[in-house]
Design an enzyme around this catalytic site. Structure first.
Site, PDB file in Angstrom:
ATOM      1  N   ASP A  37     -18.343  -1.509   7.802  1.00 37.56           N
ATOM      2  CA  ASP A  37     -17.748  -0.293   8.343  1.00 37.56           C
ATOM      3  C   ASP A  37     -17.515  -0.520   9.829  1.00 37.56           C
ATOM      4  O   ASP A  37     -17.858  -1.579  10.362  1.00 37.56           O
ATOM      5  CB  ASP A  37     -18.683   0.910   8.099  1.00 37.56           C
ATOM      6  CG  ASP A  37     -17.935   2.239   8.017  1.00 37.56           C
ATOM      7  OD1 ASP A  37     -17.240   2.582   8.990  1.00 37.56           O
ATOM      8  OD2 ASP A  37     -18.052   2.933   6.991  1.00 37.56           O
ATOM      9  N   SER A 140      -6.333   6.042  -6.285  1.00 44.25           N
ATOM     10  CA  SER A 140      -6.184   7.490  -6.097  1.00 44.25           C
ATOM     11  C   SER A 140      -5.243   8.035  -7.152  1.00 44.25           C
ATOM     12  O   SER A 140      -4.368   7.313  -7.649  1.00 44.25           O
ATOM     13  CB  SER A 140      -5.615   7.792  -4.708  1.00 44.25           C
ATOM     14  OG  SER A 140      -5.260   9.159  -4.578  1.00 44.25           O
ATOM     15  N   TYR A 153       0.634   6.194   1.762  1.00 44.42           N
ATOM     16  CA  TYR A 153      -0.658   6.200   1.071  1.00 44.42           C
ATOM     17  C   TYR A 153      -0.465   6.078  -0.436  1.00 44.42           C
ATOM     18  O   TYR A 153      -1.120   5.266  -1.106  1.00 44.42           O
ATOM     19  CB  TYR A 153      -1.388   7.498   1.408  1.00 44.42           C
ATOM     20  CG  TYR A 153      -2.720   7.688   0.725  1.00 44.42           C
ATOM     21  CD1 TYR A 153      -3.892   7.225   1.304  1.00 44.42           C
ATOM     22  CD2 TYR A 153      -2.821   8.359  -0.496  1.00 44.42           C
ATOM     23  CE1 TYR A 153      -5.120   7.407   0.691  1.00 44.42           C
ATOM     24  CE2 TYR A 153      -4.036   8.548  -1.121  1.00 44.42           C
ATOM     25  CZ  TYR A 153      -5.179   8.072  -0.529  1.00 44.42           C
ATOM     26  OH  TYR A 153      -6.404   8.249  -1.143  1.00 44.42           O
ATOM     27  N   LYS A 157      -1.718   3.027  -2.895  1.00 45.39           N
ATOM     28  CA  LYS A 157      -2.685   3.245  -3.972  1.00 45.39           C
ATOM     29  C   LYS A 157      -2.108   2.849  -5.337  1.00 45.39           C
ATOM     30  O   LYS A 157      -2.838   2.374  -6.212  1.00 45.39           O
ATOM     31  CB  LYS A 157      -3.137   4.701  -3.978  1.00 45.39           C
ATOM     32  CG  LYS A 157      -3.989   5.074  -2.761  1.00 45.39           C
ATOM     33  CD  LYS A 157      -5.243   4.229  -2.656  1.00 45.39           C
ATOM     34  CE  LYS A 157      -6.172   4.714  -1.559  1.00 45.39           C
ATOM     35  NZ  LYS A 157      -7.411   3.895  -1.460  1.00 45.39           N
TER      36      LYS A 157
END
Length: 287
Positions: A37, A140, A153, A157
């Site tokens: 991260d 997603s 996005y 995905k």
């Protein structure tokens, strides 16, 4: 308990939201987890919270050398790599197609799609050295249908879903399974990025979403990060040993059918309209 006993996992984006819930779930099931991260403070807190079983290494998944180093560090720190959860991401560019710049497009694809491919690429040698492994990718519902997210996005995905299938075919005989999760409306910070949404407004948005979410899909409860973590656990564990190349919707039933198929109020309204039309027709026939 112990469904991942003896396993070593890397989870990207593991300091918050879905990633954090999965770190907690995997650790509780016996795995040792390396978190990648860019939130160093949260990463240090995780190490302190789970001494010896959770480690943190800073990793910007848009930087290829950092991805490579993350996978190698799992071997250095824990002795191998069995599970990879490619989860790091954000909403990407919010621009419509007519406003999109090449730079914004590339940045979104790099964060959401390229990072997944490179995560797999650099995990593979370490997984093969252990005789195989399990890769889980966060996709997603936006990758399955228009209108569920911004265009950059959504396309990224969709790419993750197809990448998962192609990679699963390519890697099956190496003992590596690859599957994807397609979250629906999950209450995470992806809807309230700190760089664009003030803290007070973010909290208000989260509260509103929590109240409205039960009405957005057939299952009348908000989707939570733990719901995705449970799916990730299934794909990471030997319970899914005969499953590869699939994408699982974890969306509260949002995609089961149009709203009138599950919303009692809409069904009742349709019935009332049908009865009104029949009554009008019969009245016309009688006259």
């Amino acid at each position: 308990m112990d469904r991942l006993k003896g396993k070593i996992a890397v989870i990207t984006g593991g300091c918050a939201g879905i990633g954090l819930a999965t770190v907690e779930r995997f650790e509780a099931e016996g795995a040792r987890v390396l978190v990648g991260d860019i939130d160093d403070a949260a990463g240090a807190a995780l190490e302190a919270r789970f001494p010896g079983t959770v480690a943190y290494r800073r990793c910007d998944v848009t930087d290829e050398p950092q991805i490579e180093a993350l996978m190698a560090h799992a071997v250095d720190r824990f002795g191998g790599l069995d599970i990879l959860f490619n989860n790091a991401g954000a909403g990407g560019s919010p621009q419509r197609l007519e406003e999109m710049t090449g730079e914004a497009w590339d940045r979104s694809q790099g964060l959401l799609l390229r990072s997944v491919a490179l995560g797999m690429r650099y995990a593979l040698p370490h997984m093969k050295a252990r005789g195989g492994g399990a890769i889980v990718n966060t996709a997603s519902i936006a990758g399955l249908q228009a209108g569920m997210g911004p265009i950059a996005y959504s396309v990224a995905k969709a790419g993750v879903i197809h990448l998962t299938k192609v990679a699963a075919a390519e890697l099956a005989r190496d003992g590596v399974r690859v599957n994807a999760i397609c979250p629906g409306l999950i209450l995470t910070n992806i809807f309230t990025p700190s760089e664009t949404v003030p803290a007070g407004m973010a909290e208000l948005i989260k509260q509103t979403m929590a109240q409205q979410a039960p009405d957005a899909q057939p299952i009348a409860k908000p989707g939570l990060p733990a719901d995705i973590a449970n799916a990730a656990l299934f794909f990471a564990s030997d319970e899914s040993a005969f499953v590869t190349g699939v994408h699982m919707l974890v969306d509260g039933g949002m995609f089961v059918g149009p709203r009138q198929s599950w919303d009692p109020e809409m069904r009742a309204e349709r019935t009332r309209m049908q009865e009104a039309r029949r009554a009008a027709f019969e009245a016309g026939q009688a006259s």
